[in-house]
Design an enzyme around this catalytic site. Structure first.
Site, PDB file in Angstrom:
ATOM      1  N   GLU A 244     101.687  85.676  16.354  1.00 16.67           N
ATOM      2  CA  GLU A 244     102.371  86.270  15.207  1.00 16.67           C
ATOM      3  C   GLU A 244     103.761  85.638  15.026  1.00 16.67           C
ATOM      4  O   GLU A 244     104.153  85.276  13.913  1.00 16.67           O
ATOM      5  CB  GLU A 244     102.504  87.786  15.381  1.00 16.67           C
ATOM      6  CG  GLU A 244     103.142  88.433  14.163  1.00 16.67           C
ATOM      7  CD  GLU A 244     103.152  89.950  14.227  1.00 16.67           C
ATOM      8  OE1 GLU A 244     102.270  90.558  13.614  1.00 16.67           O
ATOM      9  OE2 GLU A 244     104.043  90.513  14.890  1.00 16.67           O
ATOM     10  N   ARG A 270     123.236  76.785 -15.506  1.00 13.49           N
ATOM     11  CA  ARG A 270     124.378  77.690 -15.717  1.00 13.49           C
ATOM     12  C   ARG A 270     125.685  76.886 -15.793  1.00 13.49           C
ATOM     13  O   ARG A 270     126.013  76.139 -14.853  1.00 13.49           O
ATOM     14  CB  ARG A 270     124.436  78.689 -14.548  1.00 13.49           C
ATOM     15  CG  ARG A 270     125.663  79.554 -14.494  1.00 13.49           C
ATOM     16  CD  ARG A 270     125.594  80.675 -15.481  1.00 13.49           C
ATOM     17  NE  ARG A 270     126.745  81.569 -15.349  1.00 13.49           N
ATOM     18  CZ  ARG A 270     127.106  82.446 -16.258  1.00 13.49           C
ATOM     19  NH1 ARG A 270     126.406  82.560 -17.379  1.00 13.49           N
ATOM     20  NH2 ARG A 270     128.146  83.223 -16.067  1.00 13.49           N
ATOM     21  N   GLN A 281     131.358  71.302  -5.811  1.00  9.81           N
ATOM     22  CA  GLN A 281     130.937  70.962  -4.445  1.00  9.81           C
ATOM     23  C   GLN A 281     130.553  72.208  -3.629  1.00  9.81           C
ATOM     24  O   GLN A 281     129.598  72.174  -2.852  1.00  9.81           O
ATOM     25  CB  GLN A 281     132.060  70.198  -3.743  1.00  9.81           C
ATOM     26  CG  GLN A 281     131.582  69.543  -2.468  1.00  9.81           C
ATOM     27  CD  GLN A 281     132.705  68.803  -1.777  1.00  9.81           C
ATOM     28  OE1 GLN A 281     133.738  69.388  -1.424  1.00  9.81           O
ATOM     29  NE2 GLN A 281     132.522  67.523  -1.586  1.00  9.81           N
TER      30      GLN A 281
END
Ligand SMILES: Cc1cc2nc3c(=O)[nH]c(=O)nc-3n(C[C@H](O)[C@H](O)[C@H](O)COP(=O)(O)OP(=O)(O)OC[C@H]3O[C@@H](n4cnc5c(N)ncnc54)[C@H](O)[C@@H]3O)c2cc1C
Length: 388
Positions: A244, A270, A281
């Protein structure tokens, strides 16, 4: 050493992405808000073969290896926004179906595995108790021998899929004085007298995955329901946890890939201060960090699955994978929210859901602290200190 998925693996990933995008996200905001698991979607996943991926064809499975299954679950995580459903599928596969395949008798496998593949049986792995969480082997649920029966008494909690489950792998002790050597695994069907399941508990994330309490009171199961030998529960548990921890985070790798794609599109589209925010940056470096985390997570996850196929997966590999991918997933989910600004913080964006889902990964399957403990412990073993 070939790192490329095969043509068949790529085709499987593509078919899962198409299926997930078309079928699995219906009503997600509502189901997430209400905390509702969808058995219908579970059955649709089974019809596509997801629950049966790593199980042999003779039991109704697809006969895929662990790496192929892991790649499929990665694609599912990428295309399906319902992180709760994906988590429930992973828990069923890695902590219930695979241990049953490994330790079950022929009779047990032919009784349960076909239903676990075709979606009619949801299975759970129940070890955690109110007073035994990280220290799982301190469990107090008892298994008393009574003729050809065992009588189980105790309470399990935080059990994934329990409210929906048809089959419970329950860990109990046949002799507390023996510590871990007394722990034994049992298969307990839902309709067994003395087994009751509490209502689903509300939680921060993974809200479409049902979680609940399992109470055993004078719950009688025949000898033949033992999974493995008496006292071999620790072996069953360790096998389940290794697999798992190595594989459950493959879906998170897919989710991180989707997050990065969406953050790239958003930050290029945007504009602020007259330019795309991706040109700043501080933003582009956040994207770069997300990419580095994703690539490291992907390599660890695929390597761990590859080791599992060779039966060379060690606890160290599984814990390194679980720790890195879950922590990377939380940090990238925070970054994704930050890069979307106010929109990311609003529930309608759905970006908060990824973050809420991600946080659970630092706790389930053993907390991040416990993974560090396991890793640190293995480092002291000379043969495993440097790895390979
Ligand atoms: C979403 C979800 C799904 C789950 N599904 C299942 C399931 O299907 N089946 C199941 O059996 N269980 C399940 N669990 C339970 C899970 O395995 C436990 O929550 C987990 O192991 C931690 O145990 P605990 O909650 O009792 O915390 P505790 O063990 O009480 O830990 C509390 C804090 O103490 C820290 N801590 C404890 N011991 C140490 C130590 N030795 N060193 C350093 N720090 C330590 C922990 O890291 C943690 O930060 C699930 C949990 C979650 C959140």
């Amino acid at each position: 050493m070939d790192f490329r998925p095969t043509e068949d693996q790529l085709a499987l990933q593509e078919s899962i992405r198409r299926f997930a995008a078309a079928r699995l996200d219906t009503d997600l905001p509502e189901r997430d808000r209400a905390g509702v698991f969808s058995r219908k979607l579970w059955e649709e996943c089974a019809a596509l073969g997801i629950q049966g991926l790593p199980l042999p064809v003779e039991y109704g499975g697809q006969g895929a290896d662990v790496l192929t299954t892991s790649l499929a679950m990665e694609a599912l995580g990428e295309a399906c926004r319902d992180g709760g459903l994906v988590f429930s599928l992973n828990a069923h596969l890695w902590s219930a179906a695979m241990p049953l395949l490994e330790f079950g008798s022929e009779r047990q496998k032919s009784r349960w595995l076909p239903g676990m593949c075709d979606g009619s049986i949801v299975a759970v792995h129940a070890i955690t108790e109110p007073a035994a969480g990280s220290d799982a082997m301190a469990l107090t649920t008892s298994a008393r021998k009574d003729g050809a029966m065992y009588v189980l008494d105790g309470t399990k909690h935080f059990i994934t899929n329990a409210p929906e489950a048809d089959l419970f792998i329950v860990f109990a002790t046949v002799d507390r004085a023996q510590g871990w050597a007394g722990v034994t695994a049992f298969l307990v069907p839902r309709d067994t007298a003395g087994l009751s399941v509490g209502p689903g508990v509300d939680k921060l994330g993974l809200r479409t995955s049902p979680t609940g309490e399992v109470v055993l009171r004078d719950c009688r199961v025949p000898d033949r329901y033992l999974l493995g030998a008496p006292g071999a529960g620790m072996m069953v548990f360790e096998y389940a946890m290794r697999l798992e921890r190595a594989c459950i985070m493959a879906s998170a790798v897919g989710m991180m890939r989707r997050q990065l794609d969406e953050c790239l599109a958003h930050t290029i589209g945007r504009h602020q201060f007259g330019q795309p925010i991706a040109d700043f940056q501080a933003v582009s470096h956040t994207l770069a960090d997300m990419k580095v985390r994703l690539e490291a997570a992907s390599l660890l996850s695929r390597h761990a699955a590859w080791l599992a196929d060779r039966r060379e997966l060690e606890a160290l590999d599984a814990s390194v994978t679980k720790l890195h991918v879950s922590e990377a997933y939380v940090r990238s989910s925070l970054d994704a929210l930050q890069l979307h600004g106010g929109h990311g913080y609003m529930t309608e964006s759905g970006i908060d859901r990824d973050l809420r889902d991600a946080i659970g990964s630092r706790i389930y399957s053993g907390t991040s602290q416990m993974q560090r403990d396991i890793i640190a412990g293995r480092l002291r073993m000379p043969s495993t200190a440097s790895g390979s």
